[in-house]
Structures are given as structure tokens and as C-alpha cells.
Design an enzyme around this catalytic site. Structure first.
Site, PDB file in Angstrom:
ATOM      1  N   ARG A 179       4.815 -13.106   9.188  1.00 28.59           N
ATOM      2  CA  ARG A 179       5.701 -11.792   8.850  1.00 28.59           C
ATOM      3  C   ARG A 179       7.568 -11.658   9.037  1.00 28.59           C
ATOM      4  NH1 ARG A 179       1.828  -7.429   8.252  1.00 28.59           N
ATOM      5  NH2 ARG A 179       2.701  -5.842   8.879  1.00 28.59           N
ATOM      6  N   GLU A 235       0.951  -1.568   0.355  1.00 27.74           N
ATOM      7  CA  GLU A 235       0.407   0.095  -0.013  1.00 27.74           C
ATOM      8  C   GLU A 235       1.208   1.052   0.256  1.00 27.74           C
ATOM      9  OE1 GLU A 235      -2.428  -0.471   3.427  1.00 27.74           O
ATOM     10  OE2 GLU A 235      -3.707   2.207   2.977  1.00 27.74           O
ATOM     11  N   LYS A 242       4.242   0.491   9.337  1.00 30.72           N
ATOM     12  CA  LYS A 242       4.580   1.881   8.389  1.00 30.72           C
ATOM     13  C   LYS A 242       4.187   2.617   9.551  1.00 30.72           C
ATOM     14  CE  LYS A 242       2.914   0.333   4.683  1.00 30.72           C
ATOM     15  NZ  LYS A 242       2.404   0.048   3.624  1.00 30.72           N
TER      16      LYS A 242
HETATM   17  P1  ATP Z   1       2.048  -1.913   7.948  1.00 31.94           P
HETATM   18  O1  ATP Z   1       1.139  -2.766   9.076  1.00 31.94           O
HETATM   19  O2  ATP Z   1       3.257  -1.788   7.786  1.00 31.94           O
HETATM   20  O3  ATP Z   1       1.307  -1.329   6.930  1.00 31.94           O
HETATM   21  P2  ATP Z   1       1.625  -4.004   5.625  1.00 31.94           P
HETATM   22  O4  ATP Z   1       1.187  -5.191   5.431  1.00 31.94           O
HETATM   23  O5  ATP Z   1       0.081  -3.055   5.749  1.00 31.94           O
HETATM   24  O6  ATP Z   1       2.459  -2.640   6.913  1.00 31.94           O
HETATM   25  P3  ATP Z   1       1.197  -3.767   2.989  1.00 31.94           P
HETATM   26  O7  ATP Z   1       2.324  -2.515   2.145  1.00 31.94           O
HETATM   27  O8  ATP Z   1      -0.173  -3.623   2.644  1.00 31.94           O
HETATM   28  O9  ATP Z   1       2.167  -3.038   4.791  1.00 31.94           O
HETATM   29  O10 ATP Z   1       2.544  -4.576   2.485  1.00 31.94           O
HETATM   30  C1  ATP Z   1       3.041  -4.827   0.871  1.00 31.94           C
HETATM   31  C2  ATP Z   1       3.160  -6.647   1.399  1.00 31.94           C
HETATM   32  O11 ATP Z   1       4.417  -6.292   2.217  1.00 31.94           O
HETATM   33  C3  ATP Z   1       2.384  -7.558   1.877  1.00 31.94           C
HETATM   34  O12 ATP Z   1       2.214  -8.547   1.136  1.00 31.94           O
HETATM   35  C4  ATP Z   1       2.571  -7.426   3.251  1.00 31.94           C
HETATM   36  O13 ATP Z   1       1.873  -8.666   3.981  1.00 31.94           O
HETATM   37  C5  ATP Z   1       3.857  -7.554   3.709  1.00 31.94           C
HETATM   38  N1  ATP Z   1       4.359  -7.697   4.559  1.00 31.94           N
HETATM   39  C6  ATP Z   1       3.674  -5.914   5.100  1.00 31.94           C
HETATM   40  N2  ATP Z   1       5.377  -5.880   6.032  1.00 31.94           N
HETATM   41  C7  ATP Z   1       5.801  -7.385   6.677  1.00 31.94           C
HETATM   42  C8  ATP Z   1       6.986  -7.882   7.476  1.00 31.94           C
HETATM   43  N3  ATP Z   1       6.922  -7.702   8.439  1.00 31.94           N
HETATM   44  N4  ATP Z   1       6.816  -9.287   6.983  1.00 31.94           N
HETATM   45  C9  ATP Z   1       6.541 -10.092   6.274  1.00 31.94           C
HETATM   46  N5  ATP Z   1       5.775  -9.209   4.842  1.00 31.94           N
HETATM   47  C10 ATP Z   1       5.409  -8.377   5.023  1.00 31.94           C
HETATM   48 MG    MG Z   2      -1.685  -3.735   4.584  1.00 35.39          MG
END
Ligand code: ATP
Ligand code: MG
Length: 562
Positions: free
Chosen positions: A262, A36, A272
Site C-alpha cells: 500500500r 468499492e 476512506k
Molecule cells: P479503504 O480501506 O480506504 O476503504 P480499500 O482498500 O478498501 O481502501 P478499495 O476501494 O477497495 O479501497 O480499493 C480499490 C483498490 O485500490 C484495491 O485494489 C486496493 O488494494 C487499492 N488501494 C486502496 N488503498 C490503497 C493504498 N493506500 N495504496 C495502494 N493501493 C490501494
Molecule cells: Mg476495500
């Protein structure tokens, strides 16, 4: 098919391999990395990138970058540019870059299709009412009074929602599944919400936006994704992912979602939202502050992308969440830099060392000698460099003790040590300031020890780094400690910021580095002998960030945990 790298055989690759063998998708493999664009990528994303691109590479498939931009409120184009740049830096190249918003039209048509099939309806209730009616675990949901309104009425209302006839939050489109389902995601989930907002990609064309669940699997299907890899928190969404796809006229086999753990690291946060707070509250200088676990921060700190890739590959995909020691990642960084970083000498806390026996030339100036020192004993192709040596030097303040404590084998009065690659010297006296602090050490040298050899095999217990005072350049060096003192930030109070280390950065402004350092390329990482690895700042000349120290703490941690 290229060969799987070591350690990259995991349950996800097993699923993919079996689909390839059975021809589920005609032998095709396609993945996507779907961030995102509401922040910068961090070390956790690196794991998802390495998984998605790695699986595609291993099976000769494709991996897209999909900007999952279904939420107009938090997304910005500045993040889009950085995401692309960071993926390239990590060493990956998306087959294509697409946006979930590219599919808004198809998603909308599919929503009308579901209404036609009696599988979706417009609900006139607000969000609070919906969440009460949703029930909970062991508590059945309550059906909406609008659930059974005629399809034609829902269709008409959805069109008016799209046309902007209603205010934010006043209505929504829901899938008609099962309010008694054990899986909460199947309790008539919301597909569209009304939001009058400007979107960074589609402008003001839309005032209804799809939810994550309505957008994600459908985007996968439109794009031709075969395996949609995401993190474990989406496991419970999988039945909904499959439900939507089973009800749509796809014309091809539906993609499948699989989930992996994760990546979390000790002393690190990877949310984030929380990282943004660190920047907004000026607790760090910027998103690329070298203490940040963002890919930009790690890059500025000197982490090689190869080390991050190798680390992510080595931890692999697992089905249980666990926190990895930051020291493990650091040991990958050290291993990589050990073979790639040039060796240099730098004195962080300079103390003057004057050799009283040093010769002068005919004009009475101290003689200058040059030594050829190896740039990297791990890699002879890196060659040597000429380092100037003369009678006035800087050594590390810590390397001298007027009264040596026990087990201190470095320089002290009467003690002989080796100046790396140069000479054996013996301290004879000190000069002090009015407060009694040692400001200069006087020493003699053994001319027969030129090159740092012991002429008669006599033992010296210590080899020290040095720089010639007349040839040194002054530099700034930033030293870093953990940004969070606790292994699990916020473990005790629930608020990670409570564990913020107030002394995570120390700037030393009067460091002395050998002359060759003036030519260091921005971003280049060198090893300052005995001190660690240091990255030249990308913008400011003669500013170095300590990437990691030399000692591999991971080996000890592993031993302790065995
Ligand atoms: P945040 O909660 O920090 O906003 P998010 O999961 O919403 O993180 P996205 O930008 O939606 O962040 O994530 C893009 C991709 O990266 C998704 O497939 C998500 O599952 C993966 N991802 C995000 N954080 C992690 C992590 N700590 N370990 C492994 N994969 C991750
Ligand atoms: Mg997300």
C-alpha cells in the site's frame, strides 16, 4: 509492446512478462482497477491505478474499471461518478467499466455448482457462533454441525435464502474447505450472507450478497482478467482465491493474484472511512478540500496529474509496506510545475512603498511605465507579459525591517534593493500609524537602473517582488500547512484525529496581485515569485490555493537520511 517507463520494472512486471513469454494466457494481458464505490479515491488509489493501467499499457493489454459493489449498505452512485472522473483526470481510460454486481447471476449459478460438488453448504448458525468456531492462529477451528448436510438440502435452503424467506444474518452459504487449515481464510469461508437492502445498481433484486472473497476472483475470471493486482493485505487470501477458481468450470486459465505494498504518506491518512469522518464532522470543508489527500482535493490544490503519475511510477511496486515522505510527492509536484506554471507577482501581506522621486506627467499624474517580464524562464515559448509600474507600489511586509536584524538583506532605511525587472530603490523614511506600526515606506529610485539593472555594477543583495498599487487586483489566498502534525497520524494515541492540525488553513483576504491574474483560468496553477505555486480555485474567481512552497525540502530529508 510500448517501452516500460523508467523505474517501472518490478516483480509484478516480471510475473506478467514471464506469462506473456510462456503464453499462459495466449499472450494476453488484462488487469482491472476495482474500487468499492463507498468513498472518493485518494492518493493510495492512485498507486493502484498507475500499477494496473501501467502494466496493461506496458504489455499492450487492457485495464478495466470494475466497481466492486458487493456491499449494498455503504455504496452510492455519487461515488461512482467521481471515481470515473478522477481516473480520467489521472490520465487513464478504462477499456470497459463494469460492476461486480453485473456478475451476481453467474456467481449464484457457480455457488449452486459448488454445492452440487459437495464443496459448499448452508449454515444455519449466526455470525457470532461462526467466528467462535473459526478458532485462531494455533487454535484449530470447529466444524459446523451443518457441514455435512446433504447437498440437496443446502441447495433448497440457498434457493429460499435467495427468495427472501429468511431474515438478515440467520443463515449463510459457506465453502467446505478445511476447518484445520493454518490459513484462516480456508476455514470454510462465508460466500453469501443475507441482507435485505436496496443496492445502488441492482435495486431490490437480491437479498443475498456475495462476500469479497467469493466475488473478487470469480469476477476477474468472468471478465478475462489475467493478472489481479491488489495490496498486500490480500496476500493471505490468495490460497482461497486460487481454491475457488480451481473448483469452477471456467473453460480457460484462471487469473492470478499478485500483491504489492500500500502507499502511505507521512502526515496523511488514506483510509476512506477516516477521510469520510473528516468530512462528516466538518473538520475539512468537503471531499475536495485542498487539504484532503483525495484526488479531488489534490487536484483543487493544484497538484498536476502528471506529478502524481510520475511519483507513483517512481516508487514502483514493492513487497514491503513503507511510508513515503509527503515531501517526496511535493518535489514531483514542484518539478512539474516549475516547467508548466507561469510566473506572476503577488503580495500576500501588502505594505505600501512610495517612490518620492517618481516623475509626474503634464497633468500632474504619476507616470506609468510598463515592463516586459518573462512568463517562465524555464520555457521561453511561454513568452512575456506587460506589467505596469508606477510611483506607488505594494511590497511584502516581511521584506521591510525598520531595524534590520543581522543577515537581513532586504529593504531597510538607507538600504538599496532591486524591485524585480524594474528599478533599484533605496528606502529613506517610514510613515507610522498612531500605534507606531510602519504603514508606508518612502524610497528613492535610480532612473539609470531601469529594467532592474545595476548601472555601474554596484551590488544589491536582494531582489524583491512588487505590484503597482494603482494596477493591482485584490485577491484571497489560502495557505495550507499539514493537515496532521504527526508524521504518522495517530501513532501515539491510536486516533489520527488527535493529531489534527488546528491551523492547517489560513485565509488571507487582502492580497494584491498583478493585473494579469484576473485572467487566470479556473484550476490554473501559477508561480507567485518567491512565494510558491498557487492554484486558481475552480469556482471562485481570485481565490488561490497554495499548492506548495518553492523550497524543496525533500532534498534535505534525503541528505539527512543518507
Ligand atoms: P479503504 O480501506 O480506504 O476503504 P480499500 O482498500 O478498501 O481502501 P478499495 O476501494 O477497495 O479501497 O480499493 C480499490 C483498490 O485500490 C484495491 O485494489 C486496493 O488494494 C487499492 N488501494 C486502496 N488503498 C490503497 C493504498 N493506500 N495504496 C495502494 N493501493 C490501494
Ligand atoms: Mg476495500
Amino acid at each position: 509492446m510500448t517501452e516500460s517507463p523508467a523505474g517501472a520494472n518490478d516483480f509484478i512486471r516480471d510475473v506478467v512478462r514471464s506469462d506473456v513469454e510462456q503464453g499462459t494466457y495466449g499472450g494476453r494481458v488484462q488487469t482491472r482497477f476495482p474500487p468499492e464505490p463507498n468513498g472518493y479515491l485518494h492518493i493510495g488509489h492512485a498507486k493502484a491505478i498507475v500499477q494496473n493501467f501501467g502494466v496493461a499499457q506496458d504489455f499492450g493489454g487492457l485495464c478495466n474499471l470494475r466497481l466492486d459493489d458487493t456491499n449494498p449498505d455503504t455504496e452510492e452512485t455519487q461515488y461512482v461518478a467521481s471515481i470515473k472522473d478522477d481516473i480520467g483526470w489521472l490520465g487513464y481510460h478504462p477499456a470497459v467499466t463494469v460492476h461486480a454486481s453485473d456478475y451476481f447471476e453467474t456467481l449464484y449459478l457457480w455457488a449452486e455448482h459448488l454445492i452440487d460438488q459437495g464443496l459448499a453448504y448452508v449454515d444455519d448458525q449466526d455470525g457470532d457462533t461462526l467466528s467462535v468456531q473459526r478458532g485462531g492462529y494455533g487454535k484449530p477451528g470447529i466444524e459446523s454441525p451443518y457441514r455435512n448436510r446433504p447437498a440437496a438440502e443446502s441447495l433448497e435452503l440457498l434457493r429460499r435464502m435467495k427468495a427472501g424467506d429468511f431474515p438478515d444474518g440467520s443463515r449463510c452459504l459457506r465453502a467446505k474447505i478445511d476447518m484445520q487449515a493454518e490459513n484462516m481464510w480456508l476455514r470454510d469461508p462465508v460466500m453469501y450472507r443475507i441482507r435485505h437492502a436496496v443496492h445502488h445498481n441492482t435495486g431490490d433484486r437480491w437479498c443475498i450478497y456475495p462476500t469479497y472473497d467469493w466475488a473478487h476472483g470469480q469476477s476477474d475470471a468472468i471478465e478475462g482478467v489475467t493478472h489481479s493486482l491488489c495490496t498486500l493485505e490480500f496476500e493471505s487470501h490468495r490460497p482461497l482465491y486460487d481454491w475457488f477458481l480451481s473448483k469452477l468450470p471456467l473453460g480457460h486459465t484462471a487469473p492470478k493474484q499478485r500483491e504489492f505494498a500500500r502507499l502511505e504518506l507521512t502526515h496523511t491518512i488514506t483510509s476512506k472511512r477516516r477521510l469520510k469522518k473528516l468530512v462528516d464532522d466538518q473538520l475539512v470543508t468537503s471531499w475536495d478540500d485542498p487539504r484532503m489527500p483525495t484526488l479531488r482535493g489534490l487536484r483543487r490544490r493544484g497538484y498536476p496529474s502528471a506529478a502524481i503519475r510520475d511519483f507513483c511510477t517512481s516508487i514502483g511496486a514493492t513487497k514491503t509496506n513503507s511510508r513515503h515522505a509527503i515531501e517526496e510527492l511535493e518535489s514531483f509536484v514542484r518539478r512539474e510545475l516549475n516547467t508548466t506554471a507561469q510566473r506572476r507577482m503577488a503580495v500576500l501581506h501588502p505594505l505600501k512603498l512610495t517612490i518620492t522621486t517618481w516623475p509626474t506627467d503634464e497633468q500632474g499624474n504619476p507616470v506609468v511605465e510598463h515592463f516586459e517580464l518573462s512568463n517562465n524562464p524555464e520555457n521561453s515559448e511561454d513568452g512575456t507579459r506587460r506589467v505596469a509600474f508606477s510611483g506607488e507600489l505594494f511590497i511584502e511586509r516581511d521584506d521591510f525591517a525598520e531595524v534590520p536584524p543581522s543577515k537581513f538583506f532586504r529593504l531597510s532605511p538607507g538600504r538599496e534593493v532591486r524591485l524585480r525587472g524594474a528599478y533599484l530603490v533605496t528606502a529613506t523614511d517610514v510613515v507610522k500609524d498612531d500605534d507606531g506600526n510602519v504603514v508606508e515606506v518612502l524610497a528613492t529610485h535610480d532612473p539609470a537602473s531601469k529594467g532592474g539593472n545595476s548601472p555601474d555594477g554596484r551590488k544589491v543583495k536582494s531582489t524583491m517582488h512588487w505590484v503597482s498599487a494603482a494596477h493591482a487586483t485584490t485577491a484571497e489566498v489560502a495557505l495550507y500547512e499539514r493537515l496532521f502534525t504527526a508524521e504518522v497520524p495517530g501513532d501515539e494515541t491510536g486516533e489520527p484525529l488527535d493529531d489534527l492540525n488546528p491551523e492547517s488553513r489560513t485565509l488571507l483576504t487582502n492580497c494584491k496581485v498583478e493585473a494579469a491574474m484576473a485572467g487566470t483560468a479556473p484550476g490554473e496553477v501559477v508561480q507567485f515569485e518567491r512565494l510558491g505555486y498557487f492554484a486558481a480555485d475552480a469556482q471562485q474567481a481570485l481565490l488561490f490555493h497554495r499548492t506548495v512552497g518553492l523550497r524543496d525540502e525533500w532534498a534535505n530529508i534525503k541528505k539527512r537520511n543518507r
